[in-house]
Design an enzyme around this catalytic site. Sequence first.
Site, PDB file in Angstrom:
ATOM      1  N   ARG A 256      -9.052   1.396   9.724  1.00 26.48           N
ATOM      2  CA  ARG A 256      -8.582   0.045  10.011  1.00 26.48           C
ATOM      3  C   ARG A 256      -9.576  -0.736  10.871  1.00 26.48           C
ATOM      4  O   ARG A 256      -9.329  -1.886  11.187  1.00 26.48           O
ATOM      5  CB  ARG A 256      -7.273   0.151  10.771  1.00 26.48           C
TER       6      ARG A 256
ATOM      7  N   ARG B 291      11.895  -0.512  10.267  1.00 22.81           N
ATOM      8  CA  ARG B 291      10.851  -0.208  11.240  1.00 22.81           C
ATOM      9  C   ARG B 291      10.966  -1.132  12.443  1.00 22.81           C
ATOM     10  O   ARG B 291      11.221  -2.320  12.296  1.00 22.81           O
ATOM     11  CB  ARG B 291       9.465  -0.378  10.590  1.00 22.81           C
TER      12      ARG B 291
ATOM     13  N   ARG C 142       0.343  -8.258  13.733  1.00 21.45           N
ATOM     14  CA  ARG C 142      -0.226  -7.275  12.800  1.00 21.45           C
ATOM     15  C   ARG C 142      -1.163  -7.956  11.794  1.00 21.45           C
ATOM     16  O   ARG C 142      -2.212  -7.421  11.444  1.00 21.45           O
ATOM     17  CB  ARG C 142       0.891  -6.512  12.082  1.00 21.45           C
TER      18      ARG C 142
ATOM     19  N   LYS D 143       0.824  -1.214   0.000  1.00 17.96           N
ATOM     20  CA  LYS D 143       0.000   0.000   0.000  1.00 17.96           C
ATOM     21  C   LYS D 143       0.854   1.259   0.000  1.00 17.96           C
ATOM     22  O   LYS D 143       0.601   2.185  -0.746  1.00 17.96           O
ATOM     23  CB  LYS D 143      -0.882   0.084   1.260  1.00 17.96           C
TER      24      LYS D 143
ATOM     25  N   ARG E 176      12.386  -5.675   4.580  1.00 20.16           N
ATOM     26  CA  ARG E 176      12.355  -4.330   4.000  1.00 20.16           C
ATOM     27  C   ARG E 176      13.126  -3.299   4.830  1.00 20.16           C
ATOM     28  O   ARG E 176      13.233  -3.415   6.048  1.00 20.16           O
ATOM     29  CB  ARG E 176      10.926  -3.870   3.730  1.00 20.16           C
TER      30      ARG E 176
HETATM   31  P1  AMP Z   1       1.348   0.880   9.163  1.00 20.81           P
HETATM   32  O1  AMP Z   1       2.498   1.776   8.859  1.00 20.81           O
HETATM   33  O2  AMP Z   1       0.097   1.259   8.419  1.00 20.81           O
HETATM   34  O3  AMP Z   1       1.691  -0.581   9.022  1.00 20.81           O
HETATM   35  O4  AMP Z   1       0.994   1.112  10.718  1.00 20.81           O
HETATM   36  C1  AMP Z   1       1.922   0.796  11.730  1.00 20.81           C
HETATM   37  C2  AMP Z   1       1.220   0.671  13.071  1.00 20.81           C
HETATM   38  O5  AMP Z   1       0.614   1.918  13.410  1.00 20.81           O
HETATM   39  C3  AMP Z   1       0.079  -0.343  13.117  1.00 20.81           C
HETATM   40  O6  AMP Z   1       0.526  -1.664  13.381  1.00 20.81           O
HETATM   41  C4  AMP Z   1      -0.773   0.216  14.273  1.00 20.81           C
HETATM   42  O7  AMP Z   1      -0.202  -0.069  15.540  1.00 20.81           O
HETATM   43  C5  AMP Z   1      -0.644   1.717  14.046  1.00 20.81           C
HETATM   44  N1  AMP Z   1      -1.702   2.255  13.154  1.00 20.81           N
HETATM   45  C6  AMP Z   1      -1.552   2.839  11.925  1.00 20.81           C
HETATM   46  N2  AMP Z   1      -2.724   3.218  11.406  1.00 20.81           N
HETATM   47  C7  AMP Z   1      -3.660   2.862  12.323  1.00 20.81           C
HETATM   48  C8  AMP Z   1      -5.083   2.974  12.376  1.00 20.81           C
HETATM   49  N3  AMP Z   1      -5.787   3.525  11.370  1.00 20.81           N
HETATM   50  N4  AMP Z   1      -5.716   2.497  13.487  1.00 20.81           N
HETATM   51  C9  AMP Z   1      -5.045   1.952  14.508  1.00 20.81           C
HETATM   52  N5  AMP Z   1      -3.703   1.800  14.523  1.00 20.81           N
HETATM   53  C10 AMP Z   1      -3.011   2.256  13.437  1.00 20.81           C
END
Ligand code: AMP
Length: 214
Positions: A90, A163, A174, A15, A129
């Site tokens: 989410r 990360r 996740r 994404k 990554r």
């Molecule tokens: P991502 O970069 O989208 O993989 O997000 C990394 C982490 O941020 C996720 O595993 C969640 O802990 C948190 N996070 C990001 N976006 C959301 C969201 N919309 N709702 C809840 N937690 C989020």
Amino acid sequence: MAKRLILMGPPGGGKGTQAKRLQERYGIPQLSTGDMLRAAVKAGTPIGKQAKAVMDAGQLVSDDIMIGLIDERLDQADCKAGFILDGFPRTIPQAEALDKLLASKNMKLDSVIEVQVPDAKLVERITGRFTCSTCGEGYHDTFKQPKKAGLCDVCGGTTFSRRADDNAETVAARLAAYHAQTAPLLPYYEGKGLLHVVDGDRDMDVVTADLEAI
Ligand code: AMP
């Protein structure tokens, strides 16, 4: 005409990479809630302090915090011509809150695109990554090494980062959160006639071409 999209899909499904490409192609911003939270953690803001442990455990940050972040972000001038939501909503409560927010701002969603990748592919994609710390270009241990080891192809930077949550244990949590809390959004948007599905388990450029067609 404004373009307002949501990119959905599992962690590691591409994404973020695809959203960056669409941002360049159409001049509309990628709104990545994960990036916003990582910036808050780095800056040590109150939200960052609250979110860090939750993110490290691979769980979801509270709906209230996330909805507040997006509410503010959508009011910024660069969202006038549209946006690409990446990582939000989410949960079903986040999707319902987004509907209300958009209605109150006189904005309408155009499409929700699910980038599909089988679970079996995601762990390797995520754990390999890394990104250039200077320009953010993404790389991968197996699939996309810098052309010259230790040197970013795009900006020549020499420091790279991974990360904190891109490790095998956190990835499992996740993925579980994705299936339990986020996947129910697919029928939610399908019911509104907004959902498109793209096979994300192909060459990046082919996936981009499909997204552009939509
Ligand atoms: P991502 O970069 O989208 O993989 O997000 C990394 C982490 O941020 C996720 O595993 C969640 O802990 C948190 N996070 C990001 N976006 C959301 C969201 N919309 N709702 C809840 N937690 C989020």
